[in-house]
Design an enzyme around this catalytic site. Structure first.
Site, PDB file in Angstrom:
ATOM      1  N   CYS A   9       0.721  -1.216   0.044  1.00 37.35           N
ATOM      2  CA  CYS A   9      -0.052   0.085   0.042  1.00 37.35           C
ATOM      3  C   CYS A   9       0.744   1.398  -0.093  1.00 37.35           C
ATOM      4  O   CYS A   9       2.098   1.222   0.175  1.00 37.35           O
ATOM      5  CB  CYS A   9      -0.951   0.021   1.371  1.00 37.35           C
ATOM      6  SG  CYS A   9      -2.262   1.037   1.213  1.00 37.35           S
ATOM      7  N   ASP A 129      -6.199  -3.621  11.233  1.00 35.30           N
ATOM      8  CA  ASP A 129      -5.065  -2.730  11.143  1.00 35.30           C
ATOM      9  C   ASP A 129      -4.982  -2.111  12.612  1.00 35.30           C
ATOM     10  O   ASP A 129      -5.849  -2.209  13.377  1.00 35.30           O
ATOM     11  CB  ASP A 129      -5.317  -1.473  10.229  1.00 35.30           C
ATOM     12  CG  ASP A 129      -4.082  -0.611   9.756  1.00 35.30           C
ATOM     13  OD1 ASP A 129      -4.037  -0.013   8.822  1.00 35.30           O
ATOM     14  OD2 ASP A 129      -3.135  -1.086  10.381  1.00 35.30           O
TER      15      ASP A 129
HETATM   16  O1  LIG Z   1      -0.725   4.352   4.559  1.00 35.77           O
HETATM   17  C1  LIG Z   1      -1.167   5.536   4.855  1.00 35.77           C
HETATM   18  O2  LIG Z   1      -0.474   6.627   4.846  1.00 35.77           O
HETATM   19  C2  LIG Z   1      -2.692   5.679   5.277  1.00 35.77           C
HETATM   20  C3  LIG Z   1      -3.273   6.976   5.347  1.00 35.77           C
HETATM   21  C4  LIG Z   1      -4.368   7.175   6.019  1.00 35.77           C
HETATM   22  C5  LIG Z   1      -5.333   5.972   5.876  1.00 35.77           C
HETATM   23  C6  LIG Z   1      -4.680   4.735   5.642  1.00 35.77           C
HETATM   24  C7  LIG Z   1      -3.515   4.588   5.208  1.00 35.77           C
HETATM   25  N1  LIG Z   1      -2.939   3.391   5.192  1.00 35.77           N
HETATM   26  C8  LIG Z   1      -3.681   2.245   5.119  1.00 35.77           C
HETATM   27  C9  LIG Z   1      -3.290   0.860   4.791  1.00 35.77           C
HETATM   28  O3  LIG Z   1      -3.718   0.283   4.281  1.00 35.77           O
HETATM   29  C10 LIG Z   1      -1.727   0.650   5.186  1.00 35.77           C
HETATM   30  O4  LIG Z   1      -1.065  -0.328   4.271  1.00 35.77           O
HETATM   31  C11 LIG Z   1      -1.899  -0.056   6.815  1.00 35.77           C
HETATM   32  O5  LIG Z   1      -2.248   0.969   7.706  1.00 35.77           O
HETATM   33  C12 LIG Z   1      -0.456  -0.550   7.248  1.00 35.77           C
HETATM   34  O6  LIG Z   1       0.386   0.277   7.212  1.00 35.77           O
HETATM   35  P1  LIG Z   1       1.934  -0.009   7.711  1.00 35.77           P
HETATM   36  O7  LIG Z   1       1.811  -0.128   9.246  1.00 35.77           O
HETATM   37  O8  LIG Z   1       2.818   1.144   7.695  1.00 35.77           O
HETATM   38  O9  LIG Z   1       2.452  -1.381   7.232  1.00 35.77           O
END
Ligand SMILES: O=C(O)c1ccccc1NCC(=O)[C@H](O)[C@H](O)COP(=O)(O)O
Length: 208
Positions: A9, A129
């Site tokens: 993502c 999440d």
């Molecule tokens: O990724 C972002 O910046 C974000 C911003 C606002 C809402 C959702 C967002 N990401 C959602 C996702 O699906 C991410 O991949 C997920 O939160 C996992 O993130 P990470 O912990 O950094 O792998």
């Protein structure tokens, strides 16, 4: 049995999208949330989408967006599916007549994925999440993987603080349909690292 699927993502650059596919990602995510360091606009997402090979899902991610903004992305970018990360109601989510996944904010003490599955029966999956309700994701933080959390009979995507070192444990804990990662494969917010993406997918393959 097909290995656990992988969504990478927060893709912001064509080169990163190609590297994600080369690494073996099944899906890439575009973040349409202005306050995110991974935010892309419609033209950027369209250009990246047009550079993609076939058979890779493109997920458009929103957090409590205006319905008109979601529709504008659908009309211009033509994503494969939507991801609603905020407090979007079931009625709001189904109004776009698009497949979608709903984020479950496991950062909430009383987070109950089974209840969310009952409230969003039309979702194509639930993404568990680490965020709190209404808060952004992409924080690189795990949620508590309690052993007594009831899991619904719906495709689950596990997210939050995953990387090549811990994704195997997440797969053994949840036996998910897919895993989702952003920070854990980056060299900087919004900048994906090809080697980290390869290591992540390899770890998923080994565990799956
Ligand atoms: O990724 C972002 O910046 C974000 C911003 C606002 C809402 C959702 C967002 N990401 C959602 C996702 O699906 C991410 O991949 C997920 O939160 C996992 O993130 P990470 O912990 O950094 O792998």
């Amino acid at each position: 049995m097909k290995r656990v699927r992988v969504k990478i993502c927060g893709i912001t650059r064509e080169a990163d999208a190609r590297a994600a596919v080369t690494a073996g990602a099944d899906a890439i995510g575009f973040v349409f949330y202005a306050d995110s360091p991974r935010h892309v606009d419609l033209d950027e997402a369209l250009a990246i989408s047009r550079s993609m090979p076939p058979f890779v899902a493109r997920v458009a991610l929103f957090l409590d967006a205006a319905a008109a903004d979601v529709q504008a992305v659908i009309d211009r970018v033509r994503p494969s599916m939507l991801q609603f990360h905020g407090r979007e109601t079931p009625e709001y989510c189904r109004a776009f007549d698009m497949p979608y996944i709903k984020t479950v904010p496991m950062g909430e003490a009383d987070a109950d994925p089974a209840a969310w599955a009952g409230a969003y029966p039309e979702a194509h999956g639930l993404l568990l999440d680490a965020n709190r309700a209404g808060a952004a994701g992409g924080q690189g933080q795990r949620f508590e993987w309690h052993n007594d959390t009831a899991l619904p009979d719906m495709p689950l995507v596990i997210a939050g603080g995953l990387d090549a070192d811990n994704v195997g444990a997440a797969i053994r804990r949840f036996a998910p349909y897919a895993v989702d990662v952003s920070s854990g494969v980056e060299s900087a917010p919004g900048v994906k690292d090809p080697e980290r993406m390869h290591a992540f997918v390899d770890a998923v393959t080994r565990a799956g």
